[in-house]
Design an enzyme around this catalytic site. Structure first.
Site, short mmCIF file in Angstrom:
data_model
loop_
_atom_site.label_atom_id
_atom_site.label_comp_id
_atom_site.label_asym_id
_atom_site.label_seq_id
_atom_site.Cartn_x
_atom_site.Cartn_y
_atom_site.Cartn_z
N LYS A 101 0.84 -1.19 0.00
CA LYS A 101 0.00 0.00 0.00
C LYS A 101 0.87 1.25 0.00
CE LYS A 101 -4.07 1.81 2.42
NZ LYS A 101 -5.07 1.54 3.48
N SER A 176 -9.32 2.76 1.86
CA SER A 176 -8.15 3.28 1.18
C SER A 176 -7.24 2.20 0.60
CB SER A 176 -7.35 4.16 2.15
OG SER A 176 -6.89 3.42 3.27
N SER A 200 -10.94 0.56 5.81
CA SER A 200 -10.09 0.46 4.62
C SER A 200 -9.54 -0.94 4.32
CB SER A 200 -8.91 1.44 4.74
OG SER A 200 -9.38 2.77 4.75
#
Length: 490
Positions: A101, A176, A200
């Site tokens: 990420k 996210s 997320s």
């Protein structure tokens, strides 16, 4: 490489135009790792297959935003093969590509946080999550897209633009951990790491027909952090199956002295088989409505899963905890933590930070000590209500999100079922209520809408009972098999 009988069914829904590399790319991560270990496939073949898949599919979805140069990746894969030839394996993920990420610091690899302020930032260290991945033998293939600073559950930012839902390119993938979830759904990585404050690790898997686990706070410590005592934000795994999610957690979990809340249990327990538990007589609570608005297809799809839990032998009752004050607690603590992180940055870079950062900082500066102490007391009372509820029920079932994937050009839903949303995160309450109480929760595919959009189910377990959540999620997944449906673009 030709699939054997045990893996052939994995490829049933893959387009014949995808090419032979897709056969490797849609193996489970655990299968892939075992085949490398048994020398049935090389790390170079695995890497080359994923690079071809990225080249073919990523331009359509924009999931991987920084790709490590091919020559570096192939050199690392060669080194993994040479080590394997000598009988040396670097760990359970030996030779496996992993997507990281773009909020997680990676040594020597650009880490932007989706912000123009960091568009060229190259860290000189790895965060703990990446450190553990590398120590397990994984090869970081690249960085997956995020909303700017990870704020909100819609993956778009001024550096790379939006990431698109692979099941409908006009829709959002959530956030996210949006880039990671899309990369998994498209076979561009076998595993992806993520993080979750308000949903997320659950919202994007729910929108992309993959699996994501919000771990118990402290299960996956991820220093460095300036707020080491905070329990709202956690790190964790995303994968295409519950088995792979547990496998990845076995690498990521475990105590670390740099985190004051890290749980003193090894990750090795999550490498054990998930099958075999008898759920006969286990009490499960099925949500009513939590007092929230819902898109009917979402609510009805999850309620329809009651029969699945009953088929497993569970005693299912319609019941839900009292989430009074959950919204106030979450929003206040989010304001407080984001003001603490961005307050000074905002002073010097006001024009380069988005409206969400401005809002949180402004609201965070209004908070007083007495008010926050009362929020803490309300959150403690909420935890005790949740604890009492979960002593009666081992699992609580509800939707991940209140809406289906929405227009990729819309920053966030402004209303649900005619109810206006008061801010950019208000549509995520079904996820962030769970964040507030700190229970582990997993998103598992459960259905598709009439328009072909994924719908996930959220399984919440008892405090620190990540293992039980994974066991139940595995049983549900095996009974439904919804997660095997691949997007048409692959």
């Amino acid at each position: 490489m030709k699939p054997d009988r045990t893996t052939a069914n994995v490829f049933e829904s893959i387009s014949p135009q995808a090419g032979p590399e897709a056969e490797i790319c849609f193996l489970s991560a655990r299968q892939m790792a075992e085949m490398i270990r048994q020398k049935k496939v090389s790390a170079r073949e695995v890497m080359q297959a994923h690079l071809k898949q990225i080249q073919r599919v990523n331009p359509k979805v924009n999931a991987i935003v920084t790709l490590v140069p091919e020559e570096q990746l192939m050199a690392q894969a060669l080194a993994a093969d040479e080590a394997a030839a000598r009988g040396k394996f670097n760990g359970p993920l030996h030779g496996l590509p992993v997507g990281v990420k773009d909020l997680h610091a990676t040594k020597g690899i650009r880490t932007t946080f989706g912000s123009p302020l960091h568009k060229d930032y190259i860290p000189d260290f790895d965060c703990l999550v990446v450190e553990r991945e590398k120590n397990a033998g994984a090869i970081v293939i690249g960085k997956t897209n995020v909303p700017e600073w990870g704020l909100g559950s819609q993956t778009f930012n001024p550096v790379f633009g939006p990431t698109r839902n692979p099941y409908d390119l006009t829709k959002t993938c959530g956030g996210s951990t949006g880039g990671g979830s899309v990369a998994l759904a498209c076979g561009m990585v076998p595993l992806a790491d993520g993080s979750d404050m308000g949903g997320s690790l659950r919202n994007p898997p729910n929108f992309c027909n993959v699996v994501g686990l919000r771990t118990s706070p402290g299960r996956v410590p991820n220093p460095p952090s300036s707020h080491g005592w905070s329990t709202l934000s956690v790190a964790g795994p995303v994968a295409r199956s519950v088995t792979d999610c547990a496998f990845f957690l076995s690498i990521l979990a475990g105590s670390d002295r740099r985190s004051p809340i890290s749980i003193d249990q090894p990750g090795s327990q999550y490498a054990e088989p998930l099958a075999g538990r008898n759920f006969k007589g286990v009490r499960v609570a099925m949500f009513k409505d939590l007092g929230l608005p819902w898109e009917p297809e979402v609510k009805n799809a999850v309620l329809a899963q009651r029969k699945v839990f009953e088929s497993l032998g569970c005693i299912v009752e319609e019941a839900e905890p009292d989430f009074s004050d959950a919204n106030e607690c979450f929003v206040a603590l989010r304001h407080w933590s984001i003001e603490a992180e961005f307050g000074d940055i905002l002073e010097a870079n006001s024009s380069q930070l988005n409206e969400f950062v401005h809002w949180h900082v402004e609201e965070g500066r209004k908070l007083t000590g007495p008010y926050l102490s009362r929020v803490d007391a309300k959150r403690t009372a909420l935890y005790q209500r949740m604890r009492a509820f979960m002593e009666k029920y081992e699992f609580f079932i509800l939707p991940v999100n209140q809406v289906l994937p929405f227009d990729v050009n819309m920053h966030y839903p402004t209303e649900i079922a005619g109810v206006r949303m008061e801010n950019y995160i208000a549509w995520m309450k079904s996820a962030y209520y769970i964040s507030t109480v700190g229970n582990p929760a997993i998103s598992v595919p459960c259905a598709f809408s009439n328009g072909g959009l994924p719908i996930g189910i959220q399984i919440v377990g008892r405090h620190h009972h990540d293992w039980g959540v994974l066991q139940m999620a595995y049983a549900f997944e095996q009974a439904t098999n919804v997660g095997k449906r691949r997007p048409s673009i692959v």
